[in-house]
Design an enzyme around this catalytic site. Structure first.
Site, PDB file in Angstrom:
ATOM      1  N   THR A  14      -4.597   7.425   1.580  1.00 38.48           N
ATOM      2  CA  THR A  14      -5.318   6.361   0.849  1.00 38.48           C
ATOM      3  C   THR A  14      -5.754   5.241   1.798  1.00 38.48           C
ATOM      4  O   THR A  14      -6.913   4.820   1.783  1.00 38.48           O
ATOM      5  CB  THR A  14      -4.386   5.765  -0.238  1.00 38.48           C
ATOM      6  OG1 THR A  14      -3.946   6.830  -1.083  1.00 38.48           O
ATOM      7  CG2 THR A  14      -5.080   4.714  -1.069  1.00 38.48           C
ATOM      8  N   GLU A 131       0.177  -7.340   8.708  1.00 36.08           N
ATOM      9  CA  GLU A 131      -0.339  -8.131   7.586  1.00 36.08           C
ATOM     10  C   GLU A 131      -0.406  -7.318   6.294  1.00 36.08           C
ATOM     11  O   GLU A 131      -0.087  -7.807   5.203  1.00 36.08           O
ATOM     12  CB  GLU A 131      -1.733  -8.655   7.937  1.00 36.08           C
ATOM     13  CG  GLU A 131      -2.379  -9.518   6.884  1.00 36.08           C
ATOM     14  CD  GLU A 131      -1.594 -10.795   6.630  1.00 36.08           C
ATOM     15  OE1 GLU A 131      -1.579 -11.674   7.492  1.00 36.08           O
ATOM     16  OE2 GLU A 131      -0.974 -10.902   5.541  1.00 36.08           O
ATOM     17  N   ILE A 138      -4.153  -9.891   0.894  1.00 37.46           N
ATOM     18  CA  ILE A 138      -3.843 -11.333   0.935  1.00 37.46           C
ATOM     19  C   ILE A 138      -3.269 -11.693   2.315  1.00 37.46           C
ATOM     20  O   ILE A 138      -2.273 -11.107   2.734  1.00 37.46           O
ATOM     21  CB  ILE A 138      -2.785 -11.700  -0.135  1.00 37.46           C
ATOM     22  CG1 ILE A 138      -3.244 -11.265  -1.527  1.00 37.46           C
ATOM     23  CG2 ILE A 138      -2.461 -13.179  -0.104  1.00 37.46           C
ATOM     24  CD1 ILE A 138      -2.180 -11.466  -2.602  1.00 37.46           C
ATOM     25  N   GLY A 189      -4.262   5.230  -6.215  1.00 38.18           N
ATOM     26  CA  GLY A 189      -3.787   5.021  -4.833  1.00 38.18           C
ATOM     27  C   GLY A 189      -2.967   3.762  -4.664  1.00 38.18           C
ATOM     28  O   GLY A 189      -2.786   3.271  -3.546  1.00 38.18           O
ATOM     29  N   LYS A 207       9.142  -6.334   0.712  1.00 37.89           N
ATOM     30  CA  LYS A 207       8.135  -7.366   1.020  1.00 37.89           C
ATOM     31  C   LYS A 207       8.775  -8.756   1.020  1.00 37.89           C
ATOM     32  O   LYS A 207       8.471  -9.601   1.866  1.00 37.89           O
ATOM     33  CB  LYS A 207       7.000  -7.288   0.005  1.00 37.89           C
ATOM     34  CG  LYS A 207       6.172  -6.015   0.151  1.00 37.89           C
ATOM     35  CD  LYS A 207       5.287  -5.814  -1.058  1.00 37.89           C
ATOM     36  CE  LYS A 207       4.401  -4.601  -0.911  1.00 37.89           C
ATOM     37  NZ  LYS A 207       3.766  -4.209  -2.178  1.00 37.89           N
ATOM     38  N   GLY A 304      -4.055  -0.579  -2.953  1.00 35.27           N
ATOM     39  CA  GLY A 304      -5.295   0.212  -2.973  1.00 35.27           C
ATOM     40  C   GLY A 304      -5.865   0.369  -1.577  1.00 35.27           C
ATOM     41  O   GLY A 304      -5.615  -0.476  -0.701  1.00 35.27           O
TER      42      GLY A 304
END
Ligand code: NDP
Ligand code: HSE
Length: 325
Positions: A14, A131, A138, A189, A207, A304
């Site tokens: 993806t 990142e 973001i 995805g 995260k 995504g």
């Protein structure tokens, strides 16, 4: 002309396939923004025969990720396979040891081995950019690392998993079952290869651990995060919350307390009128409470292929400009 940055990509799923497309599409813009061309020169994945909608004919196909990472013909190794262990770990270590820069979207790996890898990058003079590992498009890692480098942070919290927010949104708005919504998130995805990482809260915990380490300068510690996911939530629970004026969101919260850094991930009832309740679908939102300044909230697509490729290519562009090494 300045020599191009030669990029090798391991993983063409993806995210990886979108990164190859985006670098091709944006080649002129990247060249002018970075002051040098950025070229994908070699790739690898599990299956060479798989149809991917990409023209890979002019690229070298490495026999495995480790061979690609050690290839003297690449300057930057991009890891987009996933997984907290092999082959991603050894490949990244090999690339760093060879003095190359590394870009990855792999939060599972960074949450587990980030410190060791950051030390290797420092020792050998390459950059380690991740990142895309948090909040996809973001720029929250950059915001914490660079934009708020001089600010003490008291709290970081938000919606950090696109799959869960997508599922909760569709269950609430359309009354669909959890299983139906998860299937759609996988088709689009958004979900991890093992979607229990998403729905059981572990992806959010990884995260959050990365953000907490950047915000508070502490060691990344996924084990220190209290984790509860959304897999037992039914449409009736969301309806009951709505009747009381609330919406349910899976939040990750890391806060500085007098006893140390508290980190937790769990479904939370938020007032429908609050700004976090307006964050719908695959969108993520991260709020940073810094000392002496009002809270900063970053909102954007949290999963995504295209959203994630945007951040991966930005990290590659930083390598091309010589930032971070
Ligand atoms: P996919 O499952 O779609 O793609 C994984 C790719 O890695 C595939 O091309 C696969 O090969 C290749 N691969 C897997 N194992 C190996 C191996 N042992 N050797 C060589 N190649 C291998 O994953 P995604 O693209 O969704 O995710 C990639 C990374 O990005 C993960 O770390 C994920 O957490 C992260 N990420 C994903 C986001 C998303 O929205 N999808 C958002 C942010 C981060 P093959 O195609 O041949 O099977
Ligand atoms: N599976 C992850 C999510 C991908 O849904 O948020 C982005 O990190």
């Amino acid at each position: 002309m300045v020599a191009p940055l030669k990029v090798g990509i391991a993983g063409l799923g993806t995210v990886g396939a979108e990164v190859v497309r985006l670098i091709e599409q944006q080649s002129r813009t990247l060249s002018s923004r970075c002051g040098r061309p950025v070229r994908v020169v070699a790739v690898t994945a599990r299956s060479k025969a798989k149809k991917r909608g990409l023209d890979l004919q002019r690229l070298d196909w490495a026999k495995n990720p480790l061979a690609l990472a050690s290839d003297p013909g690449i300057d930057c190794f991009v890891e987009l396979m996933g997984g907290a262990g092999e082959p991603a770990l050894s490949a990244i270590e090999a690339a760093l040891k060879a003095g190359k820069s590394v870009v990855t979207a792999n939060k599972a790996l960074i949450a587990k081995h980030g410190l060791k890898l950051a030390k290797a990058a420092e020792q050998h003079g390459g950059a380690l950019n991740f990142e895309a590992a948090v909040g996809a498009a973001i720029p929250v890692v950059k915001t914490l690392r660079e934009g708020l480098a001089g600010t003490a942070i008291n709290r970081v919290y938000g919606i950090l998993n696109g799959t869960c927010n997508y599922i909760l949104t569709r269950m609430e708005q359309e009354g669909l079952s959890f299983a139906e919504c998860l299937k759609d998130a996988q088709r689009l995805g958004y979900a991890e290869a093992n979607p229990s990482f998403d729905v059981d809260g572990h992806d959010t915990a990884q995260k959050l651990a990365i953000l907490a380490s950047l915000a508070f300068g502490t060691k990344v510690s996924q084990g220190a995060v209290y984790v509860e996911g959304i897999s037992s939530i039914a449409p009736e629970d969301l309806r009951a919350a709505a009747e009381l004026g609330y919406r349910v969101k899976l939040l990750g919260v890391a806060v500085r307390t007098s006893k140390g850094i508290e980190q937790r991930v769990h479904p939370t009832m938020v007032p429908k009128t609050s700004s976090i309740a307006q964050v719908m679908g695959v969108t993520n939102a991260v709020t940073i409470d810094g000392e002496g300044i009002p809270p900063i909230t970053l909102v954007g697509p949290g999963a995504g292929g295209a959203a994630t490729a945007s951040a991966v290519v930005a990290d590659i562009a930083d390598v091309a400009r010589g930032i971070g090494a």
